[in-house]
Design a protein around this motif. Structure first.
Motif, mmCIF file in Angstrom:
data_model
loop_
_atom_site.group_PDB
_atom_site.id
_atom_site.type_symbol
_atom_site.label_atom_id
_atom_site.label_comp_id
_atom_site.label_asym_id
_atom_site.label_seq_id
_atom_site.Cartn_x
_atom_site.Cartn_y
_atom_site.Cartn_z
ATOM 1 N N ARG A 120 56.679 -19.002 49.082
ATOM 2 C CA ARG A 120 56.685 -17.597 48.125
ATOM 3 C C ARG A 120 56.632 -17.040 46.653
ATOM 4 O O ARG A 120 56.915 -17.805 46.352
ATOM 5 N N ASP A 150 64.742 -18.620 67.772
ATOM 6 C CA ASP A 150 65.012 -16.953 68.012
ATOM 7 C C ASP A 150 65.127 -17.343 69.880
ATOM 8 O O ASP A 150 64.904 -18.787 69.870
ATOM 9 N N LEU A 171 63.058 -20.318 45.056
ATOM 10 C CA LEU A 171 61.553 -21.061 45.516
ATOM 11 C C LEU A 171 60.047 -20.411 45.272
ATOM 12 O O LEU A 171 60.194 -19.527 46.445
ATOM 13 N N THR A 179 57.969 -15.915 61.559
ATOM 14 C CA THR A 179 57.851 -15.221 62.595
ATOM 15 C C THR A 179 56.833 -14.893 63.468
ATOM 16 O O THR A 179 56.504 -14.199 64.380
ATOM 17 N N GLU A 184 57.751 -15.947 44.496
ATOM 18 C CA GLU A 184 59.245 -15.158 44.123
ATOM 19 C C GLU A 184 58.827 -16.274 42.554
ATOM 20 O O GLU A 184 58.273 -17.162 42.569
ATOM 21 N N GLU A 241 56.494 -17.349 56.482
ATOM 22 C CA GLU A 241 57.447 -17.007 57.158
ATOM 23 C C GLU A 241 56.957 -17.462 58.216
ATOM 24 O O GLU A 241 55.723 -17.486 58.668
ATOM 25 N N TYR A 243 59.300 -5.313 60.311
ATOM 26 C CA TYR A 243 59.939 -5.203 61.687
ATOM 27 C C TYR A 243 61.022 -5.181 62.613
ATOM 28 O O TYR A 243 61.110 -4.938 63.795
ATOM 29 N N TYR A 244 61.737 -5.636 61.667
ATOM 30 C CA TYR A 244 63.412 -5.472 62.769
ATOM 31 C C TYR A 244 63.632 -3.877 63.315
ATOM 32 O O TYR A 244 62.925 -3.433 62.606
ATOM 33 N N ARG A 280 67.873 -5.189 55.263
ATOM 34 C CA ARG A 280 66.982 -6.755 55.801
ATOM 35 C C ARG A 280 65.495 -5.573 55.313
ATOM 36 O O ARG A 280 65.485 -4.681 55.346
ATOM 37 N N GLY A 339 67.284 -20.596 54.553
ATOM 38 C CA GLY A 339 66.817 -21.162 53.903
ATOM 39 C C GLY A 339 67.149 -22.475 53.204
ATOM 40 O O GLY A 339 68.694 -23.086 53.351
ATOM 41 N N ILE A 385 72.212 -16.355 52.185
ATOM 42 C CA ILE A 385 71.774 -17.549 52.626
ATOM 43 C C ILE A 385 71.266 -18.404 53.894
ATOM 44 O O ILE A 385 69.978 -18.507 54.163
ATOM 45 N N GLY A 386 70.706 -16.837 54.367
ATOM 46 C CA GLY A 386 70.368 -16.754 55.657
ATOM 47 C C GLY A 386 69.795 -15.140 55.708
ATOM 48 O O GLY A 386 70.918 -14.560 55.290
ATOM 49 N N GLN A 411 62.514 -23.338 56.042
ATOM 50 C CA GLN A 411 64.037 -22.502 56.435
ATOM 51 C C GLN A 411 63.651 -23.183 57.550
ATOM 52 O O GLN A 411 63.001 -23.088 58.641
ATOM 53 N N GLY A 418 68.332 -20.624 43.691
ATOM 54 C CA GLY A 418 67.537 -20.413 44.554
ATOM 55 C C GLY A 418 66.749 -20.031 45.441
ATOM 56 O O GLY A 418 66.591 -19.914 46.827
ATOM 57 N N GLY A 447 66.612 -13.591 66.468
ATOM 58 C CA GLY A 447 66.464 -14.768 65.372
ATOM 59 C C GLY A 447 66.538 -14.524 63.922
ATOM 60 O O GLY A 447 66.805 -12.757 63.289
HETATM 61 P P1 HAM Z 1 63.652 -13.658 55.163
HETATM 62 O O1 HAM Z 1 65.408 -12.687 54.997
HETATM 63 O O2 HAM Z 1 62.986 -13.441 54.170
HETATM 64 O O3 HAM Z 1 63.828 -14.181 56.980
HETATM 65 O O4 HAM Z 1 64.444 -15.361 54.795
HETATM 66 C C1 HAM Z 1 66.164 -15.754 55.233
HETATM 67 C C2 HAM Z 1 66.251 -17.399 54.393
HETATM 68 O O5 HAM Z 1 65.303 -17.799 53.784
HETATM 69 C C3 HAM Z 1 67.075 -16.530 53.251
HETATM 70 O O6 HAM Z 1 67.999 -15.611 52.949
HETATM 71 C C4 HAM Z 1 66.644 -17.674 52.127
HETATM 72 O O7 HAM Z 1 67.748 -18.453 52.035
HETATM 73 C C5 HAM Z 1 65.297 -17.994 52.523
HETATM 74 N N1 HAM Z 1 64.421 -17.911 51.709
HETATM 75 C C6 HAM Z 1 63.431 -16.959 51.790
HETATM 76 N N2 HAM Z 1 62.761 -16.749 50.676
HETATM 77 C C7 HAM Z 1 63.268 -17.325 49.739
HETATM 78 C C8 HAM Z 1 62.357 -18.366 48.540
HETATM 79 N N3 HAM Z 1 61.622 -18.010 48.007
HETATM 80 N N4 HAM Z 1 63.139 -19.628 48.245
HETATM 81 C C9 HAM Z 1 64.239 -20.094 48.646
HETATM 82 N N5 HAM Z 1 64.679 -19.545 50.538
HETATM 83 C C10 HAM Z 1 64.103 -18.543 50.536
HETATM 84 C C11 HAM Z 1 62.667 -14.337 57.713
HETATM 85 O O8 HAM Z 1 62.248 -14.832 56.933
HETATM 86 C C12 HAM Z 1 62.639 -13.734 58.698
HETATM 87 N N6 HAM Z 1 61.119 -14.248 59.223
HETATM 88 C C13 HAM Z 1 63.056 -15.243 59.311
HETATM 89 C C14 HAM Z 1 64.004 -14.415 61.036
HETATM 90 C C15 HAM Z 1 63.290 -15.664 61.821
HETATM 91 N N7 HAM Z 1 63.662 -13.048 61.524
HETATM 92 C C16 HAM Z 1 64.099 -13.243 62.719
HETATM 93 N N8 HAM Z 1 63.042 -14.617 62.845
#
Ligand code: HAM
Length: 428
Positions: free
Chosen positions: A108, A126, A117, A80, A110, A78, A273-274, A269, A317, A291-292, A122, A115, A313
């Motif tokens: 990641r 913010d 990967l 952030t 995963e 990520e 950190y939230y 979430r 993805g 989706i996000g 992303q 959806g 923020g």
């Molecule tokens: P997150 O919920 O980990 O948040 O990821 C946000 C979005 O990134 C997910 O809803 C998804 O659409 C996409 N995503 C996450 N992991 C994957 C994956 N392995 N493959 C495809 N898409 C993925 C964050 O990352 C926070 N840093 C967002 C944030 C910004 N919060 C505050 N500012």
């Protein structure tokens, strides 16, 4: 030896690249019109940066490596933490509020599934330095501004919103200890993705007291903000965060996006950190992963050694978004197709040099142009021109000796003999 692509990664052939660029161009355009500036950071950082405050789930999924100097690094899962580090580094000189966006490539480890990967893009938006809930509303609006632009409606997507601050106040009222909160969030966040009994088992481990667990279940079943009042006597802290949440919904109404937004107490979430408002964006049918998601993280900059500065923020993805847009028939029809302004054909190899020269002249004038590598049959060259979606085909034939070119409009099939100088003089 055939080497396959790595599991969970994608090859972007030109049509895939066109889709990716179309999505990312839209993210950037919408960010800029919402008043955000673009930033980026390195693809790898010190491993410990992601261990500080991202939470166990992300840490377990890190792609880590040791460089030749023995430094422990990780590919960014990520952006952030990088944002927090970068802002802290220049905190005294950056004009506030900081409204930044980025489109990082993330990694990641995963288990790959629909959806999800191991490598993806992303969109991050913010605002740093504003503790007003107006900033939370503005970033949610920004996400919905884009999602509406690509054609999604409240019938397709929903933003599920809650507040960690409120949940904390309510859980404390139930008798959960402050020190247990973070672990409990991680379990509650997984609730919708786990089979009921697995979830319950995890909850038993975190909250052995049956009475408390019963109350947590009752709380998680609440369907409206008003219902919370009936369930528990609210402390002042709880009242304050309930009011903040109500205010957020009012602001989203003012911004014209209330139809997309619902209160959902089970939105917690996964990231550690939230601290306040949190939300996740889902397809309305509930068939896909999120989706996000995003929210307020008022302590992160401080946890990264900087001053206490509020921040909020989200991240969206590219992969779930593309699946949804495709399912809704919104992807293919909006994609700009490959466009070549001119294709230059020649009827005999004696004109090859002239064709190459003419093509270069067109390119220098700013037109996308290709030529045929072979003086094959004209029909073959015309087929190439149409395969490459050329608007016009310039044909160099014997008339070229009299300084004339045949110009064929590929859409109408109309062909004209044009004077060479006039052709260049009238180019548009
Ligand atoms: P997150 O919920 O980990 O948040 O990821 C946000 C979005 O990134 C997910 O809803 C998804 O659409 C996409 N995503 C996450 N992991 C994957 C994956 N392995 N493959 C495809 N898409 C993925 C964050 O990352 C926070 N840093 C967002 C944030 C910004 N919060 C505050 N500012």
């Amino acid at each position: 030896m055939k080497i396959p692509p790595v599991k969970g990664t994608r090859d972007f052939y030109p049509p895939d690249m066109a889709r990716r660029n179309w999505i990312i161009d839209g993210w950037k355009r919408v960010s800029v019109r919402n008043g955000f500036e673009e930033y980026d950071g390195p693809i790898f950082e010190y491993l410990k940066m992601f261990q500080i405050k991202s939470g166990d789930e992300i840490v377990e999924q890190l792609f880590s490596l040791t460089d030749r100097g023995g430094r422990e690094l990780a590919l960014r899962p990520e952006i952030t933490p990088t944002l927090a580090r970068m802002v802290n580094q220049q905190i005294s000189s950056l004009p506030r509020p900081i409204k930044w966006f980025s489109v990082p490539r993330l990694f990641r480890a995963e288990r790959p599934q629909k959806g999800r990967l191991r490598e993806f893009f992303q969109w991050n938006v913010d605002i740093i330095g504003v503790d007003d809930v107006l900033a939370d509303a503005e970033v949610i609006f920004c996400a919905l501004d884009y999602l509406q632009e690509v054609g999604l409606t409240p019938a397709d997507i929903v933003v599920k919103i809650s507040s960690r601050e409120m949940l904390a106040a309510l859980l404390l009222t139930i008798g959960v200890a402050e020190s247990e909160l973070e672990d409990l969030y991680a379990v509650l966040d997984k609730r919708s993705r786990l089979p009921g009994d697995t979830f319950e088992q995890m909850l038993v481990e975190k909250v052995p007291d049956e009475n408390k667990r019963k109350k947590i279940f009752e709380l998680m079943a609440v369907e409206s903000i008003e219902q919370i009042n009936d369930l528990l006597d609210l402390t002042d802290a709880a009242k304050e965060s309930v009011d903040e949440l109500k205010h957020l919904f009012e602001l989203l109404g003012v911004m014209g996006v209330a139809d997309f937004c619902v209160f959902d107490i089970s939105t917690v979430r996964g990231l550690a950190y939230y601290t306040g408002i949190v939300y996740e964006i889902y397809d309305k049918a509930g068939e896909l992963r999120a989706i996000g998601g995003g929210g307020r993280y008022d302590n992160l900059l401080k946890q990264f050694g900087g001053p206490a500065i509020p921040a909020t923020g989200f991240g969206i993805g590219d992969s779930v978004l593309a699946i949804l847009l495709n399912e809704k028939g919104l992807l293919q029809k909006q994609l700009p197709s490959r466009k070549l302004n001119y294709f230059v054909a020649c009827v005999d190899k004696v004109y090859r040099e002239a064709a190459v020269k003419l093509t270069m002249k067109l390119r220098s004038a700013g037109f996308a142009a290709n030529f045929s590598y072979k003086a094959a049959k004209l029909s073959k060259q015309l087929k190439q021109a149409s395969d490459q979606n050329a608007g016009r085909c310039v044909i160099i034939g014997d008339e070229f000796r009299e300084n004339k070119l045949a110009v064929k409009d590929m859409a109408t099939g109309e062909q004209q003999l044009v004077d060479y100088d006039k052709f260049f003089a009238e180019l548009k």
